[in-house]
Design a protein around this motif. Structure first.
Motif, mmCIF file in Angstrom:
data_model
loop_
_atom_site.group_PDB
_atom_site.id
_atom_site.type_symbol
_atom_site.label_atom_id
_atom_site.label_comp_id
_atom_site.label_asym_id
_atom_site.label_seq_id
_atom_site.Cartn_x
_atom_site.Cartn_y
_atom_site.Cartn_z
ATOM 1 N N VAL A 58 4.406 27.858 48.084
ATOM 2 C CA VAL A 58 5.142 26.596 48.081
ATOM 3 C C VAL A 58 6.526 26.778 48.710
ATOM 4 N N THR A 59 7.220 27.846 48.352
ATOM 5 C CA THR A 59 8.549 28.091 48.908
ATOM 6 C C THR A 59 8.478 28.330 50.410
ATOM 7 N N THR A 60 7.520 29.146 50.840
ATOM 8 C CA THR A 60 7.383 29.431 52.270
ATOM 9 C C THR A 60 7.066 28.177 53.065
ATOM 10 N N LEU A 89 15.685 21.648 48.899
ATOM 11 C CA LEU A 89 14.482 22.471 49.015
ATOM 12 C C LEU A 89 14.079 23.037 47.663
ATOM 13 N N ALA A 90 15.077 23.476 46.890
ATOM 14 C CA ALA A 90 14.780 24.009 45.558
ATOM 15 C C ALA A 90 14.176 22.922 44.666
ATOM 16 N N GLY A 91 14.660 21.687 44.812
ATOM 17 C CA GLY A 91 14.104 20.584 44.028
ATOM 18 C C GLY A 91 12.655 20.305 44.385
ATOM 19 N N VAL A 92 12.334 20.330 45.684
ATOM 20 C CA VAL A 92 10.948 20.103 46.109
ATOM 21 C C VAL A 92 10.035 21.186 45.547
ATOM 22 N N VAL A 93 10.471 22.439 45.647
ATOM 23 C CA VAL A 93 9.667 23.551 45.124
ATOM 24 C C VAL A 93 9.471 23.416 43.618
ATOM 25 N N ALA A 94 10.531 23.060 42.902
ATOM 26 C CA ALA A 94 10.448 22.927 41.451
ATOM 27 C C ALA A 94 9.484 21.817 41.048
ATOM 28 N N VAL A 95 9.568 20.662 41.711
ATOM 29 C CA VAL A 95 8.662 19.552 41.393
ATOM 30 C C VAL A 95 7.214 19.947 41.650
ATOM 31 N N TRP A 96 6.987 20.644 42.747
ATOM 32 C CA TRP A 96 5.625 21.058 43.108
ATOM 33 C C TRP A 96 5.060 22.031 42.074
ATOM 34 N N GLN A 119 -9.555 20.889 42.878
ATOM 35 C CA GLN A 119 -9.233 19.482 42.650
ATOM 36 C C GLN A 119 -7.874 19.342 41.979
ATOM 37 N N ARG A 120 -7.584 20.208 41.014
ATOM 38 C CA ARG A 120 -6.300 20.126 40.329
ATOM 39 C C ARG A 120 -5.148 20.510 41.247
ATOM 40 N N VAL A 121 -5.358 21.478 42.117
ATOM 41 C CA VAL A 121 -4.326 21.835 43.096
ATOM 42 C C VAL A 121 -4.052 20.648 44.020
ATOM 43 N N LEU A 122 -5.112 19.977 44.460
ATOM 44 C CA LEU A 122 -4.946 18.805 45.319
ATOM 45 C C LEU A 122 -4.221 17.687 44.583
ATOM 46 N N ASN A 123 -4.636 17.413 43.343
ATOM 47 C CA ASN A 123 -4.001 16.344 42.573
ATOM 48 C C ASN A 123 -2.518 16.637 42.336
ATOM 49 N N ALA A 124 -2.206 17.895 42.007
ATOM 50 C CA ALA A 124 -0.810 18.262 41.775
ATOM 51 C C ALA A 124 0.022 18.097 43.035
ATOM 52 N N SER A 125 -0.529 18.466 44.183
ATOM 53 C CA SER A 125 0.212 18.357 45.441
ATOM 54 C C SER A 125 0.455 16.900 45.805
ATOM 55 N N VAL A 126 -0.556 16.060 45.621
ATOM 56 C CA VAL A 126 -0.386 14.630 45.903
ATOM 57 C C VAL A 126 0.652 14.020 44.964
ATOM 58 N N PHE A 127 0.598 14.394 43.677
ATOM 59 C CA PHE A 127 1.569 13.880 42.708
ATOM 60 C C PHE A 127 2.985 14.336 43.063
ATOM 61 N N ALA A 128 3.130 15.603 43.460
ATOM 62 C CA ALA A 128 4.448 16.121 43.831
ATOM 63 C C ALA A 128 4.990 15.403 45.060
ATOM 64 N N ALA A 149 5.804 15.802 55.375
ATOM 65 C CA ALA A 149 4.384 15.918 55.714
ATOM 66 C C ALA A 149 4.033 17.358 56.077
ATOM 67 N N GLY A 150 4.909 17.993 56.845
ATOM 68 C CA GLY A 150 4.648 19.378 57.215
ATOM 69 C C GLY A 150 4.672 20.314 56.033
ATOM 70 N N ALA A 151 5.657 20.131 55.138
ATOM 71 C CA ALA A 151 5.767 21.002 53.964
ATOM 72 C C ALA A 151 4.536 20.895 53.086
ATOM 73 N N PHE A 152 4.129 19.683 52.765
ATOM 74 C CA PHE A 152 2.990 19.524 51.861
ATOM 75 C C PHE A 152 1.660 19.815 52.549
ATOM 76 N N GLY A 153 1.575 19.568 53.853
ATOM 77 C CA GLY A 153 0.353 19.919 54.569
ATOM 78 C C GLY A 153 0.142 21.416 54.635
ATOM 79 N N ILE A 154 1.200 22.138 55.052
ATOM 80 C CA ILE A 154 1.109 23.601 55.130
ATOM 81 C C ILE A 154 0.922 24.193 53.734
ATOM 82 N N GLY A 155 1.672 23.670 52.764
ATOM 83 C CA GLY A 155 1.587 24.202 51.409
ATOM 84 C C GLY A 155 0.232 24.003 50.776
ATOM 85 N N LEU A 156 -0.357 22.826 50.983
ATOM 86 C CA LEU A 156 -1.673 22.558 50.389
ATOM 87 C C LEU A 156 -2.729 23.491 50.965
#
Length: 508
Positions: A58-60, A89-96, A119-128, A149-156
């Protein structure tokens, strides 16, 4: 963490000393106290590994997206106040990470089993993502959409790949006898024996049976079933209190019926163990089972399987998209295989065979030819050497297979023309194994339910051993797929197929 059968011989009562009758199971109020189930050390370590890998991914992903798309903005305005980019950035990582923890994506009960973890990883990422976008909207924050979009796409994608890697590692460890819960089986011999074999064969379940409590007889001291010690039901509570026993699995009915099961649960309250009850509804998975407690009367609602509607239409769309993409991307490989077959013996490239599809409709299945031209006429002479199970014919060293055919079968390349079948609709990308008419003629009873779904290029049968499976195991896997299929489950089977093809397990 290899634990031998010594676990079951260190109970509080010496085996054989003052043995109670097998039906004696009493709740001792003095033993009851509030205590959670034991958590083996490997569970703590493995979940810590998942937490570390999730944090790294997530951080990367977040930093990489900011570096590529958003580093022009050193700060972000939030409610009129400039916030440093590092804080954002720290806030985004923490929420995720909080979202991943909230949906229990690292729960032991979903590790290496089914598609729930993904499924839970996907749901958590969409919620974040939704939470971050909502906060940005309410706070009038000027955050570049391409950065999010790039952060959550790459992270997911990174989270999915990392979880699959750890899943494969956990299954490997379990196959070697590690990372399993020590379990006691409870039930009559007729139910305990098949359950024991299933738990030993299916490493994904994660149980190591260290003792068996028989409910239909009081076994003699030292009696074993497949090297596992047996004892009477009256000794179960003492054995369950052993510090290394974490689970009690009920393999069949208890003599006292439902009341006895309730008392068993009460008796184990002080043992810090889990009680596992297998579903009495064969082949039915969790999404179709709904518990509805009504004033002390727990009702289990079972949703009936459907083979029409939006989900099935979506499955057809997926078949068309995947098969057309495969035919285009693999066209150079298809051409090379066709040339190799032609140069080998000059015979036809494709092998056409009548198979039974959805609702017992006949269709012509396409494969690259891997046998000699007159293979069908030579089948009768090889029936005596059949190594297949049930109605299947299999021969590991089949003399009819050509030189090129051996290579094609080893890497499952002979199945590639079936993408044409999936494209035109006679097959699906994922489904039960396509049977021959002579096999269907020998079906009996419930086996016909395999034909309620289109046969697939791949399926549970392929990712679970293919030709190494027995007939009963193949039927059980196909029926399980037909009863519980889902688009997310199909995706997991497709991903597992790549690994099975590379491993070449059961391919001959």
């Amino acid at each position: 963490m290899v634990v031998d059968h010594e676990v079951t011989t260190r109970g509080r009562r010496a085996p054989g000393a003052g043995r109670p009758t097998p039906h004696a199971l009493r709740w001792d109020p003095a033993r009851t106290y509030t205590r959670g189930p034991r958590r083996p050390a490997w569970v703590v370590r493995f979940r810590a590994l998942l937490l570390v890998s999730d944090t790294v991914v997530v951080t990367t992903a977040t930093v990489a997206a900011w570096w590529w798309w958003g580093r022009r903005d050193p700060a972000v305005t939030f409610f009129g106040v400039e916030v440093p980019t590092s804080a954002w950035l720290a806030g985004v990582v923490a929420v995720w990470l909080l979202a991943l923890a909230a949906v229990r994506s690292r729960s032991e009960r979903i590790l290496a089993v089914g598609v729930t973890e993904q499924q839970r990883v996907l749901n958590a990422s969409v919620f974040a993502l939704g939470s971050v976008m909502s906060a940005a909207f309410l706070g009038y924050a000027a955050i570049a959409r391409d950065t999010l979009a790039g952060a959550f796409g790459i992270g997911l994608l990174g989270l999915m790949a990392m979880r699959l890697t750890w899943r494969h590692r956990l299954i490997t460890w379990r196959a070697a006898g590690r990372c399993k819960r020590n379990a006691l089986l409870v039930g009559p011999r007729r139910d305990v024996v098949p359950m024991l074999h299933d738990l030993r064969r299916n490493h994904r379940a994660g149980f190591r049976v260290v003792g068996i409590a028989l409910t239909d007889a009081d076994p003699e001291p030292g009696t074993r079933i497949d090297d596992v010690e047996t004892f009477g039901l009256g000794e179960l509570v003492d054995r369950a209190h052993h510090p290394r026993v974490t689970t009690v699995v009920l393999a069949g009915d208890l003599p006292g019926g439902r009341g006895q099961i309730r008392r068993l649960g009460w008796s184990l309250e002080g043992a810090a163990t889990e009680l596992v009850l297998p579903s009495s509804v064969t082949y039915v998975a969790g999404p179709r089972i709904h518990l509805r407690p009504v004033e002390g009367m727990p009702l289990v609602h079972l949703s009936l399987p459907t083979y029409t509607g939006v989900a099935y239409a979506a499955k057809r769309v997926v078949d068309v998209v995947v098969s057309s993409a495969a035919l285009v991307l693999l066209s150079p490989l298809l051409l090379a295989v066709a040339v190799a077959i032609k140069l080998d013996d000059g015979g036809p490239v494709l092998f056409r065979q009548q198979r039974v599809g959805n609702h017992e409709q006949l269709f012509t299945m396409l494969k690259f030819r891997t046998m000699v031209v007159d293979a069908e006429t030579r089948l009768t002479a090889l029936q005596q050497a059949n190594q297949g199970a049930g109605v299947l014919f299999k021969l590991q060293d089949d003399p009819r297979v050509t030189r090129v055919g051996h290579v094609l079968r080893a890497w499952s390349l002979d199945e590639l023309p079936q993408f044409l079948n999936a494209f035109v609709g006679t097959m699906s990308v994922v489904g039960p194994r396509p049977p021959l008419p002579r096999e269907v003629a020998r079906y009996d009873g419930d086996v016909h339910r395999r034909l309620l779904s289109k046969p697939g290029i791949t399926g549970l049968w392929q990712v679970s051993g293919r030709s190494d499976l027995s007939w009963e195991e193949s039927v059980q896997l196909d029926l399980s797929y037909v009863e519980n299929w889902s688009l997310s489950g199909d995706l997991m089977i497709i991903l597992r197929t790549f690994r099975c093809v590379l491993a070449r397990a059961g391919a001959y």
